[in-house]
Design a protein around this motif. Structure first.
Motif, PDB file in Angstrom:
ATOM      1  N   ASP A 159     106.074  54.737 -25.611  1.00 34.66           N
ATOM      2  CA  ASP A 159     105.735  55.402 -24.347  1.00 34.66           C
ATOM      3  C   ASP A 159     104.590  54.632 -23.691  1.00 34.66           C
ATOM      4  OD1 ASP A 159     104.861  57.037 -22.313  1.00 34.66           O
ATOM      5  OD2 ASP A 159     104.961  58.887 -23.483  1.00 34.66           O
ATOM      6  N   LEU A 160     104.933  53.747 -22.757  1.00 38.54           N
ATOM      7  CA  LEU A 160     103.936  52.819 -22.199  1.00 38.54           C
ATOM      8  C   LEU A 160     102.817  53.531 -21.438  1.00 38.54           C
ATOM      9  CD1 LEU A 160     103.654  49.642 -22.247  1.00 38.54           C
ATOM     10  CD2 LEU A 160     104.417  49.704 -19.883  1.00 38.54           C
ATOM     11  N   LEU A 161     103.085  54.747 -20.947  1.00 34.88           N
ATOM     12  CA  LEU A 161     102.008  55.469 -20.251  1.00 34.88           C
ATOM     13  C   LEU A 161     100.863  55.793 -21.206  1.00 34.88           C
ATOM     14  CD1 LEU A 161     103.785  57.945 -17.790  1.00 34.88           C
ATOM     15  CD2 LEU A 161     102.612  55.794 -17.251  1.00 34.88           C
ATOM     16  N   ALA A 162     101.174  56.016 -22.478  1.00 32.80           N
ATOM     17  CA  ALA A 162     100.114  56.271 -23.464  1.00 32.80           C
ATOM     18  C   ALA A 162      99.251  55.016 -23.637  1.00 32.80           C
ATOM     19  CB  ALA A 162     100.726  56.675 -24.799  1.00 32.80           C
ATOM     20  N   ASP A 163      99.881  53.860 -23.636  1.00 33.21           N
ATOM     21  CA  ASP A 163      99.140  52.595 -23.759  1.00 33.21           C
ATOM     22  C   ASP A 163      98.327  52.335 -22.499  1.00 33.21           C
ATOM     23  OD1 ASP A 163     101.780  52.505 -25.301  1.00 33.21           O
ATOM     24  OD2 ASP A 163     100.588  50.965 -26.296  1.00 33.21           O
ATOM     25  N   ALA A 164      98.877  52.754 -21.349  1.00 34.11           N
ATOM     26  CA  ALA A 164      98.153  52.561 -20.082  1.00 34.11           C
ATOM     27  C   ALA A 164      96.847  53.359 -20.114  1.00 34.11           C
ATOM     28  CB  ALA A 164      99.027  52.995 -18.908  1.00 34.11           C
ATOM     29  N   ALA A 199      99.527  62.446 -17.639  1.00 33.25           N
ATOM     30  CA  ALA A 199     100.932  62.603 -18.023  1.00 33.25           C
ATOM     31  C   ALA A 199     101.312  61.750 -19.223  1.00 33.25           C
ATOM     32  CB  ALA A 199     101.815  62.226 -16.835  1.00 33.25           C
ATOM     33  N   ALA A 200     102.454  62.074 -19.811  1.00 31.84           N
ATOM     34  CA  ALA A 200     103.124  61.197 -20.771  1.00 31.84           C
ATOM     35  C   ALA A 200     104.488  60.871 -20.159  1.00 31.84           C
ATOM     36  CB  ALA A 200     103.275  61.902 -22.107  1.00 31.84           C
ATOM     37  N   GLY A 201     105.244  60.047 -20.848  1.00 33.42           N
ATOM     38  CA  GLY A 201     106.543  59.622 -20.327  1.00 33.42           C
ATOM     39  C   GLY A 201     107.504  60.767 -20.050  1.00 33.42           C
ATOM     40  N   ALA A 202     107.219  61.946 -20.591  1.00 33.61           N
ATOM     41  CA  ALA A 202     108.122  63.090 -20.407  1.00 33.61           C
ATOM     42  C   ALA A 202     108.182  63.583 -18.965  1.00 33.61           C
ATOM     43  CB  ALA A 202     107.709  64.243 -21.328  1.00 33.61           C
ATOM     44  N   PRO A 217     103.185  70.260 -14.537  1.00 32.88           N
ATOM     45  CA  PRO A 217     101.761  70.600 -14.414  1.00 32.88           C
ATOM     46  C   PRO A 217     100.849  69.377 -14.365  1.00 32.88           C
ATOM     47  CG  PRO A 217     102.810  71.916 -16.120  1.00 32.88           C
ATOM     48  CD  PRO A 217     103.838  70.949 -15.640  1.00 32.88           C
ATOM     49  N   GLU A 218     101.187  68.329 -15.102  1.00 34.22           N
ATOM     50  CA  GLU A 218     100.315  67.143 -15.162  1.00 34.22           C
ATOM     51  C   GLU A 218     100.256  66.411 -13.821  1.00 34.22           C
ATOM     52  OE1 GLU A 218     102.934  67.723 -17.064  1.00 34.22           O
ATOM     53  OE2 GLU A 218     102.331  67.743 -19.161  1.00 34.22           O
ATOM     54  N   LEU A 219     101.296  66.606 -12.987  1.00 34.37           N
ATOM     55  CA  LEU A 219     101.357  65.873 -11.720  1.00 34.37           C
ATOM     56  C   LEU A 219     101.268  66.785 -10.504  1.00 34.37           C
ATOM     57  CD1 LEU A 219     104.213  63.273 -12.457  1.00 34.37           C
ATOM     58  CD2 LEU A 219     101.761  63.008 -12.779  1.00 34.37           C
ATOM     59  N   ALA A 220     101.176  68.095 -10.726  1.00 33.75           N
ATOM     60  CA  ALA A 220     101.272  69.043  -9.613  1.00 33.75           C
ATOM     61  C   ALA A 220     100.076  68.956  -8.674  1.00 33.75           C
ATOM     62  CB  ALA A 220     101.408  70.464 -10.149  1.00 33.75           C
ATOM     63  N   LEU A 221      98.924  68.540  -9.193  1.00 32.71           N
ATOM     64  CA  LEU A 221      97.709  68.478  -8.383  1.00 32.71           C
ATOM     65  C   LEU A 221      97.085  67.094  -8.522  1.00 32.71           C
ATOM     66  CD1 LEU A 221      96.273  71.877  -9.635  1.00 32.71           C
ATOM     67  CD2 LEU A 221      97.296  71.477  -7.393  1.00 32.71           C
ATOM     68  N   GLY A 222      96.409  66.668  -7.469  1.00 36.50           N
ATOM     69  CA  GLY A 222      95.670  65.401  -7.560  1.00 36.50           C
ATOM     70  C   GLY A 222      96.538  64.204  -7.235  1.00 36.50           C
ATOM     71  N   LYS A 223      95.917  63.026  -7.378  1.00 34.15           N
ATOM     72  CA  LYS A 223      96.608  61.789  -7.003  1.00 34.15           C
ATOM     73  C   LYS A 223      97.635  61.401  -8.060  1.00 34.15           C
ATOM     74  CE  LYS A 223      92.954  59.677  -4.300  1.00 34.15           C
ATOM     75  NZ  LYS A 223      91.795  58.797  -4.414  1.00 34.15           N
ATOM     76  N   LEU A 224      98.750  60.833  -7.581  1.00 36.20           N
ATOM     77  CA  LEU A 224      99.842  60.484  -8.485  1.00 36.20           C
ATOM     78  C   LEU A 224      99.429  59.427  -9.519  1.00 36.20           C
ATOM     79  CD1 LEU A 224     102.884  60.763  -9.212  1.00 36.20           C
ATOM     80  CD2 LEU A 224     103.297  58.857  -7.652  1.00 36.20           C
ATOM     81  N   ASP A 225      98.718  58.384  -9.071  1.00 36.73           N
ATOM     82  CA  ASP A 225      98.389  57.311 -10.028  1.00 36.73           C
ATOM     83  C   ASP A 225      97.474  57.831 -11.138  1.00 36.73           C
ATOM     84  OD1 ASP A 225      96.249  57.514  -8.327  1.00 36.73           O
ATOM     85  OD2 ASP A 225      96.272  55.433  -7.641  1.00 36.73           O
ATOM     86  N   ALA A 226      96.496  58.658 -10.760  1.00 38.96           N
ATOM     87  CA  ALA A 226      95.602  59.218 -11.782  1.00 38.96           C
ATOM     88  C   ALA A 226      96.370  60.172 -12.695  1.00 38.96           C
ATOM     89  CB  ALA A 226      94.447  59.954 -11.118  1.00 38.96           C
ATOM     90  N   GLY A 227      97.278  60.937 -12.116  1.00 38.45           N
ATOM     91  CA  GLY A 227      98.098  61.860 -12.924  1.00 38.45           C
ATOM     92  C   GLY A 227      98.927  61.103 -13.944  1.00 38.45           C
ATOM     93  N   LEU A 228      99.548  60.008 -13.495  1.00 38.34           N
ATOM     94  CA  LEU A 228     100.412  59.249 -14.404  1.00 38.34           C
ATOM     95  C   LEU A 228      99.617  58.584 -15.527  1.00 38.34           C
ATOM     96  CD1 LEU A 228     102.881  57.593 -11.869  1.00 38.34           C
ATOM     97  CD2 LEU A 228     103.469  59.256 -13.633  1.00 38.34           C
ATOM     98  N   VAL A 229      98.453  58.009 -15.179  1.00 37.34           N
ATOM     99  CA  VAL A 229      97.701  57.255 -16.187  1.00 37.34           C
ATOM    100  C   VAL A 229      96.877  58.177 -17.090  1.00 37.34           C
ATOM    101  CG1 VAL A 229      95.882  55.518 -16.546  1.00 37.34           C
ATOM    102  CG2 VAL A 229      97.627  55.152 -14.798  1.00 37.34           C
ATOM    103  N   TYR A 230      96.199  59.175 -16.503  1.00 39.80           N
ATOM    104  CA  TYR A 230      95.245  59.942 -17.310  1.00 39.80           C
ATOM    105  C   TYR A 230      95.803  61.252 -17.851  1.00 39.80           C
ATOM    106  CZ  TYR A 230      91.889  56.766 -15.111  1.00 39.80           C
ATOM    107  OH  TYR A 230      91.226  55.647 -14.674  1.00 39.80           O
TER     108      TYR A 230
END
Ligand SMILES: [Zn+2]
Length: 417
Positions: free
Chosen positions: A301-306, A376-379, A361-374
């Motif tokens: 899951d590359l987002l975890a490595d990011a 969210a996970a690949g799910a 929930p991880e992406l519902a609020l705030g900026k997308l890039d921050a949500g994805l990196v900090y």
């Protein structure tokens, strides 16, 4: 017939997208679909470029959870290499298919792979529909007497990858590392890769022992040695780079090679030093992100490595602003290296993209890039499209049950379960 996406969010705007012949044919507020198009309703989903896992050994999914928590050389010499000697094409094929499922589920659309039976990797990549650069490792135990055989094996492997691959799996060379190869073999790879215009992947400067061994054997640091044998060029991916110093990074930038950092695998194997990213950035080095193999990460899951990459780098230089979420995503999507080929989503670019669930929930609020990196996970990935083909929709991938069952059988056959 093409693939079309309706009502997705891209950089705050609602857009449509249409793919044809593997590329993005149109993208914008008004996109016309054609009668026989496969149409995806992407309401409340965001469009994101596909992730590029720039260094892995995909078939090592079979080794996951086997011989964890050991030092690198003990792990390799006593546990991994003896089993790898027994592996065959089918082991590599099903191990790679399992890895491809995981990567599709977590948003990776392209990966760089180094593994034995690389033609079986290529076949798995074609069947899975992902993109990859596949290469068999070249090792001669630093013995020039074994070099000729190792090089002819690499040449044969190249032909077999080309036969097994097609549009999606591209061949390359994978000299394993400077400490497992004689100078003769390294020079041979440099010549052949230039003649054939093929990319090269090599592990470089992963451990302090490797650095000390290089200084002792060659009287110079790893990047300088690699340059002297002709392997430091714009077609080369250097995996790890933890122990590189500023002069080496400046040389790497000058030669145009790409360094791929693998922060989670480096932490798990406790290499003791973080890749000096901010120095590399100052020097102008092209950088990518990789998981390394699932035997030493253990996730794909590359987002975890990011996230790990960004946090480690901030801490390393004691500056929370040192690396932003946006910059981390650019690295994770292969956009910081011409060789890795990551592109912005625009007409004419390869149709490799994700739809992520904006209502999670991880992406519902705030900026997308921050949500994805900090956060969210690949799910959060709902749909994965590669070359205009939806490999996963609504988190469903065809054939997963069989792939899991076959990978389990192969692991058991190797005595890994
Ligand atoms: Zn590796």
């Amino acid at each position: 017939m093409g693939l079309a996406v309706r009502d997705a969010i891209l950089e705050g705007e609602t857009v449509g997208l249409r793919c044809e012949d593997g590329v993005i044919a149109s993208l914008g507020p008004e996109v016309r679909t054609q009668q026989d198009d496969e149409v995806i309703d992407a309401a409340r989903m965001a469009l994101v470029p596909g992730l590029v896992n720039a260094h892995t050994h995909a078939a090592m999914t079979l080794f996951r959870g086997f011989a964890d928590d050991l030092p690198l050389m003990e792990w390799l010499e006593r546990h991994i290499w003896p089993v790898e000697k027994r592996m065959d094409d089918d082991d590599v094929y099903w191990g790679t298919r399992l890895a491809c499922v995981e990567m599709i589920r977590t948003g990776t659309t392209c990966f760089w792979d180094m593994y034995w039976h690389a033609h079986a990797t290529a076949r798995a990549v074609e069947d899975a529909g992902l993109r990859a650069v596949t290469a068999a490792p070249l090792i001669d135990d630093s013995d020039p007497a074994k070099s000729e055989r190792a090089c002819s094996d690499a040449e044969r492997s190249l032909g077999r990858i080309s036969e097994a691959g097609g549009l999606m799996a591209r061949p390359g060379f994978a000299p394993h590392a400077i400490y497992t190869l004689s100078e003769r073999s390294l020079r041979w790879v440099a010549e052949r890769a230039t003649e054939l215009d093929l990319p090269v992947q090599i592990h470089l400067s992963e451990t302090e022992d490797e650095l000390a061994g290089c200084l002792e054997a060659h009287g110079e640091r790893p990047a300088m040695y690699l340059d002297r044998v002709g392997l430091l060029g714009p077609g080369t991916v250097l995996a790890h780079g933890c122990w590189l110093d500023r002069a080496e990074l400046e040389l790497i930038a000058e030669r145009g090679a790409t360094v791929v950092t693998n922060p989670v695998a480096n932490l798990k194997l406790a290499v003791g030093r973080v890749f000096p990213y901010t120095t590399a950035r100052e020097a102008g080095v092209a950088v990518g992100l990789g998981t390394d193999g699932p035997g030493s990460n253990n996730s794909l899951d590359l987002l975890a490595d990011a996230k790990t990459f960004a946090l480690l780098q901030k801490n390393e230089v004691r500056d929370p602003a040192a690396v932003t979420a946006m910059e981390t995503l650019e690295i994770a999507t292969g956009r910081c290296s011409r060789l890795l080929g990551g592109r912005r989503l625009e007409p004419g670019a390869p149709a490799d993209f994700l739809l992520v669930r904006g209502d999670d929930p991880e992406l519902a609020l705030g900026k997308l890039d921050a949500g994805l990196v900090y956060a969210a996970a690949g799910a959060v990935v709902d749909t994965t499209v590669v070359a205009g083909r939806a490999l996963m929709r609504g988190r469903v991938i065809e054939g997963v049950e069989e792939i899991v069952a076959r990978a389990r059988e192969r692991a058991a056959g190797l005595g890994l379960r």
